[in-house]
Design a protein around this motif. Structure first.
Motif, PDB file in Angstrom:
ATOM      1  N   THR A 218       7.023  12.040   7.789  1.00 24.65           N
ATOM      2  CA  THR A 218       6.269  11.401   6.717  1.00 24.65           C
ATOM      3  C   THR A 218       5.038  12.208   6.327  1.00 24.65           C
TER       4      THR A 218
ATOM      5  N   CYS B 183       2.921   3.485  -8.111  1.00 22.96           N
ATOM      6  CA  CYS B 183       3.628   2.681  -7.107  1.00 22.96           C
ATOM      7  C   CYS B 183       4.186   1.407  -7.734  1.00 22.96           C
TER       8      CYS B 183
ATOM      9  N   LYS C 287      10.204   3.296   0.003  1.00 21.97           N
ATOM     10  CA  LYS C 287      10.138   3.698   1.405  1.00 21.97           C
ATOM     11  C   LYS C 287      10.098   2.504   2.347  1.00 21.97           C
TER      12      LYS C 287
ATOM     13  N   HIS D 217       0.810  -1.215   0.000  1.00 21.96           N
ATOM     14  CA  HIS D 217       0.000   0.000   0.000  1.00 21.96           C
ATOM     15  C   HIS D 217       0.847   1.271   0.000  1.00 21.96           C
ATOM     16  N   SER D 218       2.150   1.124   0.039  1.00 20.48           N
ATOM     17  CA  SER D 218       3.035   2.282   0.062  1.00 20.48           C
ATOM     18  C   SER D 218       4.001   2.179  -1.111  1.00 20.48           C
ATOM     19  N   THR D 219       4.956   3.089  -1.168  1.00 20.79           N
ATOM     20  CA  THR D 219       5.971   3.008  -2.210  1.00 20.79           C
ATOM     21  C   THR D 219       7.054   2.029  -1.773  1.00 20.79           C
TER      22      THR D 219
ATOM     23  N   GLU E 289       3.651   9.178   0.115  1.00 20.07           N
ATOM     24  CA  GLU E 289       2.475   8.341   0.320  1.00 20.07           C
ATOM     25  C   GLU E 289       2.448   7.283  -0.768  1.00 20.07           C
ATOM     26  N   GLY E 290       1.650   6.251  -0.556  1.00 21.60           N
ATOM     27  CA  GLY E 290       1.337   5.316  -1.625  1.00 21.60           C
ATOM     28  C   GLY E 290       0.127   5.864  -2.366  1.00 21.60           C
TER      29      GLY E 290
ATOM     30  N   TYR F 202       2.646  13.604  -3.927  1.00 21.45           N
ATOM     31  CA  TYR F 202       3.225  12.288  -3.657  1.00 21.45           C
ATOM     32  C   TYR F 202       3.101  11.453  -4.921  1.00 21.45           C
TER      33      TYR F 202
END
Length: 397
Positions: A240, A178, A153, A148-150, A313-314, A334
């Motif tokens: 963040t 992503c 990260k 759910h995120s990059t 962020e994702g 983002y």
């Protein structure tokens, strides 16, 4: 014959990924699937929202209060090379703190009970522990992981992730940008990468937005606030989520005479630091920390504007939830921001720096017509995607 599916998740904490998981669990037909849910710990604010048709398994963490057994595992951790991985990770990134990449692997392989049931499909629905538990501790014909995120990260040293990625069939991303980030970092796994948007059931979000906790003193204050109301829903992490940017923006706008209340809904490790910064800037009257809310939707619905000034962020679900509730958004750029927000129509996407949100929020407060136009756009669009379950079934199940 019904298919047997296992979902894996750390705990039912507040957050967009948990909302997405609950939406997906509610959309999968019990006539087609028998569903088990494996949590690392059977806890969390949203645990009571798990659908009754989902079978919650005993928690994976197997050593509650047994300090001797955990100590033995730590010795095993050292002897089997995890410590050296951690030291390598820290040295390569010049970091002093312990590597979360290695810690999540240790939790999955050493502190979690294995699941020997044979499944047709198993899904690790969150990065770190859930995906690694899926890879090493589950018996399934097909294994899918959600991120759910990059990737950059969550995996600052990509090679530490190779061993579990090799064991899964697909790596699912919630935004195309992503997925592209993942492929650029680990091109050898490009065939495993797919994009499937988060499932959001708009009727459920609208319904929850009308459920008011009458004992919530902050909501009563919030509801009676006649100023321009800005809301940010996030974990209280300064770096963040860019909460320092909120404080800077609020300080400048207050000194210019703007009348507003900026409500930050959430909890996190930086709360004391944030409280200190708010006090030093003399912003206690206009930047309000409400704390964590199991149901933040009434706050969102009654706000004039949602602002997410994150540094990365994702694809934050709260932005789509805000649009469902007809609240325009301002976000920094983002990775998937332009994919998620139609700039100038649903809100504004601004440069990802410390000053970019200030002029656009001032402009919105000073020009009610801009806000009203965006609200009308949001009212005439449907952002729920319950029917997207058909894509998941076609592509994966």
């Amino acid at each position: 014959m019904k298919k047997k599916i296992l979902f894996i998740y750390p705990k039912m904490m507040l957050g967009g990924s948990t909302t997405s998981l609950l939406s997906l669990l509610n959309c999968l037909s019990p006539k087609k699937y028998d569903i088990d849910l494996q949590l690392y710990r059977n806890e969390g604010e949203l645990i009571n929202l798990i659908p009754s048709r989902v079978n919650l398994l005993p928690q994976a963490f197997a050593y509650n209060e047994n300090k001797v057994e955990i100590l033995k595992k730590y010795f095993k951790f050292i002897l089997t090379g995890y410590l050296f991985k951690a030291l390598y990770a820290n040295a390569k990134k010049h970091k002093k703190e312990f590597s979360e990449q290695v810690l999540s692997e240790f939790q999955a392989r050493c502190l979690s009970r294995k699941n020997y049931v044979k499944y047709d499909f198993a899904i690790g629905y969150l990065e770190k522990w859930a995906n690694k538990y899926l890879a090493w501790c589950v018996n399934s014909e097909k294994k899918y992981t959600w991120i759910h995120s990059t990737f950059e990260k969550i995996a600052p040293i990509p090679e530490l992730e190779f061993s579990w990625i090799e064991k899964v069939d697909k790596v699912v991303f919630v935004a195309e940008d992503c997925k592209d980030d993942f492929v650029s970092l680990v091109p050898q796994f490009y065939e495993k990468a797919v994009t499937i948007e988060n499932i959001l059931y708009s009727n459920l979000i609208m319904k929850r937005s009308t459920v008011i906790d009458q004992t919530d003193k902050f909501y009563n204050i919030f509801k009676e606030d006649t100023r321009f109301k800005i809301i940010t829903v996030c974990r209280l992490t300064i770096e963040t989520k860019g909460i320092d940017r909120i404080i800077k923006c609020a300080y400048i706008m207050k000194n210019k005479g703007y009348q507003f209340g900026w409500y930050i809904v959430g909890e996190g490790e930086d709360r004391l630091d944030i409280e200190k910064r708010i006090k030093e800037a003399k912003l206690e009257d206009c930047v309000i920390l409400t704390g964590m809310k199991i149901n933040p939707y009434p706050y969102i619905r009654e706000s004039n504007l949602m602002c997410m000034p994150s540094r990365w962020e994702g694809k934050p679900i709260v932005i789509t939830e805000s649009k469902i509730l007809c609240v325009p958004v301002v976000v920094t750029e983002y990775l998937s921001a332009n994919e998620q927000v139609e700039n100038g129509e649903e809100g504004f996407v601004v440069a990802n720096n410390d000053d970019a949100i200030i002029p656009i929020i001032e402009k919105i407060i000073s020009s009610p017509d801009i806000l009203n136009k965006m609200k009308n756009t949001l009212r005439n669009r449907e952002y729920g995607n319950r029917e997207y379950i058909k894509k998941i079934e076609a592509d994966l199940l």
